[in-house]
Design a protein around this motif. Structure first.
Motif, PDB file in Angstrom:
ATOM      1  N   MET A  74     -16.258  61.808  29.853  1.00  0.00           N
ATOM      2  CA  MET A  74     -15.518  61.413  30.978  1.00  0.00           C
ATOM      3  C   MET A  74     -14.193  60.768  30.267  1.00  0.00           C
ATOM      4  O   MET A  74     -13.886  59.711  30.499  1.00  0.00           O
ATOM      5  CB  MET A  74     -16.292  60.460  31.707  1.00  0.00           C
ATOM      6  N   THR A  75     -13.445  61.781  30.048  1.00  0.00           N
ATOM      7  CA  THR A  75     -11.962  61.269  29.262  1.00  0.00           C
ATOM      8  C   THR A  75     -10.937  62.226  29.840  1.00  0.00           C
ATOM      9  O   THR A  75     -11.342  63.066  30.941  1.00  0.00           O
ATOM     10  CB  THR A  75     -12.315  61.633  27.911  1.00  0.00           C
ATOM     11  N   ARG A  76      -9.752  62.038  29.160  1.00  0.00           N
ATOM     12  CA  ARG A  76      -8.634  62.848  29.919  1.00  0.00           C
ATOM     13  C   ARG A  76      -8.702  64.279  29.123  1.00  0.00           C
ATOM     14  O   ARG A  76      -7.849  65.166  29.693  1.00  0.00           O
ATOM     15  CB  ARG A  76      -7.265  62.160  29.477  1.00  0.00           C
ATOM     16  N   VAL A  77      -9.627  64.531  28.170  1.00  0.00           N
ATOM     17  CA  VAL A  77      -9.529  65.724  27.578  1.00  0.00           C
ATOM     18  C   VAL A  77      -9.642  67.063  28.844  1.00  0.00           C
ATOM     19  O   VAL A  77      -9.023  68.021  28.705  1.00  0.00           O
ATOM     20  CB  VAL A  77     -10.629  65.880  26.627  1.00  0.00           C
ATOM     21  N   PRO A  78     -10.893  66.873  29.491  1.00  0.00           N
ATOM     22  CA  PRO A  78     -11.175  68.139  30.547  1.00  0.00           C
ATOM     23  C   PRO A  78      -9.638  68.275  31.421  1.00  0.00           C
ATOM     24  O   PRO A  78      -9.645  69.561  31.705  1.00  0.00           O
ATOM     25  CB  PRO A  78     -12.220  67.263  31.325  1.00  0.00           C
ATOM     26  N   LEU A  79      -8.902  67.126  31.793  1.00  0.00           N
ATOM     27  CA  LEU A  79      -7.843  67.385  32.425  1.00  0.00           C
ATOM     28  C   LEU A  79      -6.748  68.171  31.707  1.00  0.00           C
ATOM     29  O   LEU A  79      -5.990  69.023  32.115  1.00  0.00           O
ATOM     30  CB  LEU A  79      -7.299  66.138  33.045  1.00  0.00           C
ATOM     31  N   VAL A  80      -6.733  67.955  30.685  1.00  0.00           N
ATOM     32  CA  VAL A  80      -5.844  68.624  29.482  1.00  0.00           C
ATOM     33  C   VAL A  80      -6.106  70.012  29.489  1.00  0.00           C
ATOM     34  O   VAL A  80      -5.402  70.979  29.487  1.00  0.00           O
ATOM     35  CB  VAL A  80      -5.776  68.072  27.995  1.00  0.00           C
ATOM     36  N   VAL A  81      -7.421  70.329  29.427  1.00  0.00           N
ATOM     37  CA  VAL A  81      -7.894  71.795  29.125  1.00  0.00           C
ATOM     38  C   VAL A  81      -7.595  72.355  30.635  1.00  0.00           C
ATOM     39  O   VAL A  81      -7.274  73.424  30.463  1.00  0.00           O
ATOM     40  CB  VAL A  81      -9.288  71.856  28.921  1.00  0.00           C
ATOM     41  N   LEU A  82      -7.901  71.633  31.804  1.00  0.00           N
ATOM     42  CA  LEU A  82      -7.469  72.275  32.863  1.00  0.00           C
ATOM     43  C   LEU A  82      -6.030  72.411  33.260  1.00  0.00           C
ATOM     44  O   LEU A  82      -5.553  73.737  33.512  1.00  0.00           O
ATOM     45  CB  LEU A  82      -7.941  71.417  34.252  1.00  0.00           C
ATOM     46  N   ILE A 122      -2.897  67.310  37.998  1.00  0.00           N
ATOM     47  CA  ILE A 122      -3.063  66.380  39.020  1.00  0.00           C
ATOM     48  C   ILE A 122      -4.414  66.864  40.084  1.00  0.00           C
ATOM     49  O   ILE A 122      -4.797  65.869  40.746  1.00  0.00           O
ATOM     50  CB  ILE A 122      -1.648  66.254  39.711  1.00  0.00           C
ATOM     51  N   ALA A 123      -4.309  68.183  40.456  1.00  0.00           N
ATOM     52  CA  ALA A 123      -5.563  68.636  41.047  1.00  0.00           C
ATOM     53  C   ALA A 123      -6.823  68.224  40.373  1.00  0.00           C
ATOM     54  O   ALA A 123      -7.870  67.775  41.158  1.00  0.00           O
ATOM     55  CB  ALA A 123      -5.328  70.249  41.177  1.00  0.00           C
ATOM     56  N   GLY A 124      -7.074  68.033  39.239  1.00  0.00           N
ATOM     57  CA  GLY A 124      -8.177  67.465  38.608  1.00  0.00           C
ATOM     58  C   GLY A 124      -8.457  66.201  38.729  1.00  0.00           C
ATOM     59  O   GLY A 124      -9.324  65.812  38.728  1.00  0.00           O
ATOM     60  N   GLU A 125      -7.239  65.429  38.666  1.00  0.00           N
ATOM     61  CA  GLU A 125      -7.342  63.869  38.871  1.00  0.00           C
ATOM     62  C   GLU A 125      -7.932  63.825  40.459  1.00  0.00           C
ATOM     63  O   GLU A 125      -8.807  62.805  40.739  1.00  0.00           O
ATOM     64  CB  GLU A 125      -6.045  63.398  38.866  1.00  0.00           C
ATOM     65  N   PHE A 126      -7.811  64.885  41.377  1.00  0.00           N
ATOM     66  CA  PHE A 126      -8.367  64.612  42.830  1.00  0.00           C
ATOM     67  C   PHE A 126      -9.811  64.820  42.584  1.00  0.00           C
ATOM     68  O   PHE A 126     -10.291  63.956  43.422  1.00  0.00           O
ATOM     69  CB  PHE A 126      -7.717  66.020  43.709  1.00  0.00           C
ATOM     70  N   ILE A 127     -10.282  65.524  41.867  1.00  0.00           N
ATOM     71  CA  ILE A 127     -11.738  65.750  41.818  1.00  0.00           C
ATOM     72  C   ILE A 127     -12.596  64.671  41.151  1.00  0.00           C
ATOM     73  O   ILE A 127     -13.425  64.439  42.143  1.00  0.00           O
ATOM     74  CB  ILE A 127     -11.939  67.242  41.024  1.00  0.00           C
ATOM     75  N   LEU A 128     -12.213  64.433  40.010  1.00  0.00           N
ATOM     76  CA  LEU A 128     -13.106  63.348  39.306  1.00  0.00           C
ATOM     77  C   LEU A 128     -11.937  62.500  38.448  1.00  0.00           C
ATOM     78  O   LEU A 128     -12.046  63.074  37.465  1.00  0.00           O
ATOM     79  CB  LEU A 128     -14.367  63.967  38.591  1.00  0.00           C
ATOM     80  N   SER A 129     -11.625  61.449  38.737  1.00  0.00           N
ATOM     81  CA  SER A 129     -10.778  60.609  37.660  1.00  0.00           C
ATOM     82  C   SER A 129     -10.614  58.901  38.361  1.00  0.00           C
ATOM     83  O   SER A 129     -10.447  59.112  39.583  1.00  0.00           O
ATOM     84  CB  SER A 129      -9.272  61.363  37.387  1.00  0.00           C
ATOM     85  N   GLY A 130     -10.811  58.331  37.523  1.00  0.00           N
ATOM     86  CA  GLY A 130     -10.416  56.863  38.077  1.00  0.00           C
ATOM     87  C   GLY A 130      -9.131  56.385  38.058  1.00  0.00           C
ATOM     88  O   GLY A 130      -8.592  55.269  38.002  1.00  0.00           O
TER      89      GLY A 130
END
Length: 250
Positions: free
Chosen positions: A116-124, A191-199
């Protein structure tokens, strides 16, 4: 500003004036759309209060990481594919269908791999942007005039000097197009990834505002994203035009 620049500005101003009229005269309910002038005031309040500085910083740093990695990997991959025609023939059908793939279905896998880090969002963001850079790099390399390469061989230029003085100037318009697309796609992915699962992040705050019917915050942040991406792309476009004018004078 050129005539076409004034035309573009007029279209943008006319569009926002139309939205302002729709909201001001009640043709669209305020629960659906607020006037653009109120969006601007809300954005001013958000930036002045500093209450979302952490979210904005988190999103911009994530986008920057996704953009830098996608541009670098995309450029190198484009050069490699151009050097290996058999591999390019293998990958071309995949590139053609790439954006038909719903990348967000892999998000749970990225969570398992990276936590649960920012890395998955970077990958997206990287996955959304990298192919645009690869394709535009290939387009630029395909369109290098052969006469320039003959000139390089005639003057016995090495690979580095050939790339610096001939290849990069010839491919610059296509590389700039790839970077501009990568900017937009990186923002979309993150930003779309932050919609899905991000705090934390702009996407998270937009989703939270939407769920709580806070239209002022939601539209203020949307205006911030729109303005930022437009500014970055217009800055790149302006620099690109300056390079093109300099090259034409040379």
């Amino acid at each position: 500003m050129t005539r076409y620049g004034w035309i573009r500005l007029g279209v943008v101003v006319g569009f926002f004036a139309w939205l302002e009229a729709l909201a001001r005269f009640g043709w669209v309910r305020r629960t659906t759309l607020i006037p653009p002038s109120e969006m601007a005031l809300s954005l001013r309040d958000i930036l002045a209060s500093g209450r979302m500085d952490d979210d904005i910083q988190a999103t911009l740093l994530t986008v920057a990481a996704a953009l830098a990695s996608s541009v670098t990997v995309g450029f190198v991959a484009g050069v490699v594919l151009h050097r290996l025609p058999w591999l390019r023939r293998l990958m071309d059908p995949l590139f053609a269908a790439y954006y038909a793939v719903p990348h967000f279905v892999f998000y749970p896998i990225f969570i398992v791999l990276f936590g649960m880090t920012r890395v998955p969002l970077v990958v997206l963001g990287f996955l959304f942007a990298v192919v645009a850079m690869i394709v535009n790099t290939l387009n630029g390399l395909d369109r290098i005039p052969r006469v320039l390469l003959k000139v390089a061989r005639t003057h016995r230029l090495g690979p580095v000097r050939t790339a610096w003085f001939l290849v990069l100037p010839s491919t610059a318009p296509y590389l700039f197009t790839g970077v501009k697309l990568a900017v937009a796609y990186s923002f979309i992915g993150v930003i779309a990834g932050e919609f899905i699962l991000s705090g934390i992040g702009i996407g998270h705050q937009i989703a939270y505002a939407y769920d709580n019917f806070d239209n002022r915050t939601m539209y203020g942040l949307l205006l911030f994203i729109l303005g930022l991406v437009t500014f970055v792309n217009m800055s790149l476009w302006t620099y690109e035009q300056r390079l093109m004018r300099r090259r034409s004078r040379g």
